[in-house]
Structure formats: structure tokens, C-alpha cells
Motif scaffolding. Structure first.
Motif, short mmCIF file in Angstrom:
data_model
loop_
_atom_site.label_atom_id
_atom_site.label_comp_id
_atom_site.label_asym_id
_atom_site.label_seq_id
_atom_site.Cartn_x
_atom_site.Cartn_y
_atom_site.Cartn_z
N THR A 184 -44.56 41.19 2.59
CA THR A 184 -45.59 40.89 1.67
C THR A 184 -45.66 42.00 0.52
OG1 THR A 184 -46.97 42.42 2.73
CG2 THR A 184 -46.83 40.19 3.46
N GLY A 186 -48.34 42.82 -2.44
CA GLY A 186 -49.88 42.74 -2.89
C GLY A 186 -50.35 42.03 -1.81
N ARG A 187 -51.01 40.93 -2.07
CA ARG A 187 -51.42 39.91 -1.11
C ARG A 187 -50.71 38.83 -0.76
NH1 ARG A 187 -56.24 40.92 1.65
NH2 ARG A 187 -55.73 38.68 2.42
N GLU A 188 -49.48 38.65 -1.32
CA GLU A 188 -48.66 37.49 -1.36
C GLU A 188 -47.45 37.79 -0.35
OE1 GLU A 188 -45.43 35.06 -4.39
OE2 GLU A 188 -46.66 36.55 -5.03
N THR A 189 -47.16 36.55 0.50
CA THR A 189 -45.90 36.72 1.31
C THR A 189 -44.83 36.07 0.51
OG1 THR A 189 -47.30 36.56 3.07
CG2 THR A 189 -44.91 35.77 3.52
N ASP A 226 -52.61 37.17 6.58
CA ASP A 226 -53.66 37.32 5.64
C ASP A 226 -54.79 38.27 6.41
OD1 ASP A 226 -52.78 35.86 3.58
OD2 ASP A 226 -54.08 34.11 4.12
N LEU A 229 -53.31 41.85 6.39
CA LEU A 229 -53.71 42.31 5.01
C LEU A 229 -55.27 42.78 4.58
CD1 LEU A 229 -51.38 40.07 2.76
CD2 LEU A 229 -51.02 42.56 3.75
N ASP A 230 -56.01 41.83 5.25
CA ASP A 230 -57.51 42.30 5.36
C ASP A 230 -57.94 43.78 5.85
OD1 ASP A 230 -58.15 39.87 4.07
OD2 ASP A 230 -58.80 38.82 6.15
N PRO A 234 -54.22 45.24 0.40
CA PRO A 234 -52.57 44.76 -0.26
C PRO A 234 -51.87 45.88 -0.58
CG PRO A 234 -54.73 44.30 -1.56
CD PRO A 234 -55.10 45.30 -0.53
#
Length: 283
Positions: A184, A186-189, A226, A229-230, A234
Motif C-alpha cells: 500500500t 497512502g491509502r491505495e493498494t 482498508d 489503514l484505518d 495512510p
């Protein structure tokens, strides 16, 4: 004006070279800073203030979090954050935080003594895995197939381990021999690869050179990532998932993940994704 980012690590490996070379094409200069040469004080981080940010890639499971704590205290942009690194460095802390947030993790028992170990084996009968609370890359992770050999293995933990090295987790052995590494940014896989034991070692860690292939994310994988990441926020992570009959569980999260094997398996330019993220975060 070219922005400069300090890449804090114990050495420059393949990943670090790729980051340095790729960032240059984006107008971002990444400079290696040896994590053994900083001698930071509690307030003074003057040696790093000239940089727009620090990117922590210390492979040590103690240095990264300690350095990140001081750079953040000096108000230097730090990737990943100190709380995230500290959580990743400690498997028990990470699992406790994830479990509290409803993110699935393997069943486990904390082992601090022989008595703990024997009780864990009655509650989680072999085969089980014994792993250190602090550590990574599959080091000192041991498959215990029966109770007799388990006791002999624990002799080495008692005799050779010192202090925090004796802190361990016992967890059920998941016999699939595969794991998913979700990278990952940031917040993107940005990439997912499946790693499978090549047959000479039961462990499926990417660092051990096992077989791998690209995997398309499914909704359950996305939901689990997700959730991680929460909890951590990020950042740049390698999130390892195990498949179980009840769905995926988070085995561990690496705060300074290697990505050569994942990039090779998926064809994704991970270095470019990381460099762009660092550029955005320092903009």
C-alpha cells in the motif's frame, strides 16, 4: 527548487536504489542517511532539518520507531509515522490494535515463560508456530509439529534469548503454505502478490525467495487492508494476509517493506508510486 528527502536506513539495497533513481525523474532528491550515524538528541534534529521529510526504511525492528519518534518531535515530516512504525515493530501491539478495531488476526497466545509456553500448547495444540514479538523477514519463526520437539525448541529460547528476545507468540499453523503481500502507498493498494513455499522451507516470506504470482484484489482483501489503514493511518506498508476457512487474517505489517519480489511478480512500478507519494506529502 529540488526538494530533498532523507532516506533513513541501515544500508542501500535494491529498493533504496530504485527509490533514489526514480525520485530524481520527478524533481525529488532522496539522500541516504545511515541510521547508525545520527545520534539525535531529544530536541535537536539539526542534521535532518534541511530535508523536506524523512523516509524511514530502517530494517532494524528497534531503530526505525526510535528515530521516527525524535524526528516527529522535531516537527520534521516523517514517513511512516512513529506510532505506525512502533505498532508494526511489535507483533503483539499490532494484533491488539487490529483486533480492537475488528480487523481479523490469527488466534495467538503471548509467551513470556516456560509456564506460558506449556499453557499455550494445551490451548492451541500442535502444529503451531512460535515467533518472536520483535522481528521480521521470517527470522526465528519456528514450526512446532509436536509437543515433544516443542519443549526442546523452547530450551533454546530460554538459554539463548535475552530480555525482549524471549517474548514470543504461539499461534495455530495455517497449512496452506501461501500468503498475500499487499503493498500500500497512502491509502491505495498498488500491488498484490501471492507467495508460496518453494518446498524447501515451509515459510512463504518474500525474503526467502519463494514462488510468487500477481493476484487481483477481491472485496474481502480490500476490506481487510482498508481496516489496517484505518488503524495505522495512510503510509507505505507491506500487509501480509493468510487465508483461513473463515476468511483472511492479518499476519503482520511491515513498515519498511521490501518490494523487489512484488514488483517482479506484478509488473507494477512500486518505486514510482512511492516516490510520487513522498512528493505529494512534501508538497
Amino acid at each position: 527548487m529540488t526538494r530533498t528527502v532523507a532516506l533513513i536506513a541501515d544500508r542501500v539495497g535494491w529498493e533504496e536504489r530504485r527509490l533514489i533513481d526514480t525520485a530524481a525523474g520527478l524533481g525529488l532528491r532522496i539522500e541516504w542517511v545511515n541510521d547508525e550515524s545520527l545520534a539525535l538528541g531529544d530536541r535537536d534534529a539539526a542534521s535532518l532539518r534541511e530535508h523536506a521529510a524523512v523516509l524511514v526504511r530502517s530494517r532494524s525492528y528497534t531503530r526505525g520507531g526510535l528515530i521516527a519518534t525524535l524526528t516527529e518531535a522535531a516537527r520534521i515530516r516523517t514517513l511512516n509515522t512513529a506510532p505506525a512504525i512502533h505498532a508494526c515493530e511489535n507483533k503483539l501491539t499490532l494484533r491488539a490494535q487490529l483486533r480492537a478495531a475488528g480487523v481479523p488476526v490469527p488466534d495467538f497466545r503471548l509467551v513470556l515463560s516456560r509456564r506460558d509456553f506449556e499453557k499455550a500448547l494445551t490451548e492451541l495444540p500442535p502444529p503451531v508456530v512460535l515467533k518472536p514479538v520483535f522481528g521480521g523477514m521470517g527470522k526465528r519463526v519456528t514450526l512446532l509439529r509436536d509437543a515433544d520437539s516443542a519443549q526442546s525448541v523452547y530450551d533454546y529460547v530460554e538459554d539463548l534469548g535475552h530480555g525482549f528476545e524471549q517474548a514470543g507468540l504461539v499461534e495455530p499453523y495455517l497449512a496452506s503454505g501461501t500468503s498475500l503481500r499487499c503493498f500500500t502507498v497512502g491509502r491505495e493498494t498498488v500491488a498484490i502478490a501471492e507467495f508460496r513455499s518453494a518446498g524447501t522451507d515451509w515459510r512463504s516470506n518474500a525474503a526467502l525467495g519463494n514462488r510468487n504470482r500477481a493476484v487481483d484484489p477481491d472485496p474481502e482483501v480490500r476490506k481487510t487492508v482498508d481496516g489496517v489503514l484505518d488503524v495505522l493511518g495512510p503510509g507505505i506498508y507491506g500487509i501480509d494476509l493468510f487465508a483461513t476457512p473463515n476468511g483472511y487474517v492479518v499476519n503482520e505489517v511491515n513498515h519498511a517493506p521490501a518490494f523487489r519480489a512484488v514488483a517482479s511478480a506484478t509488473g507494477v512500478d512500486i518505486a514510482a508510486a512511492v516516490a510520487r507519494y513522498v512528493q505529494e506529502e512534501t508538497g
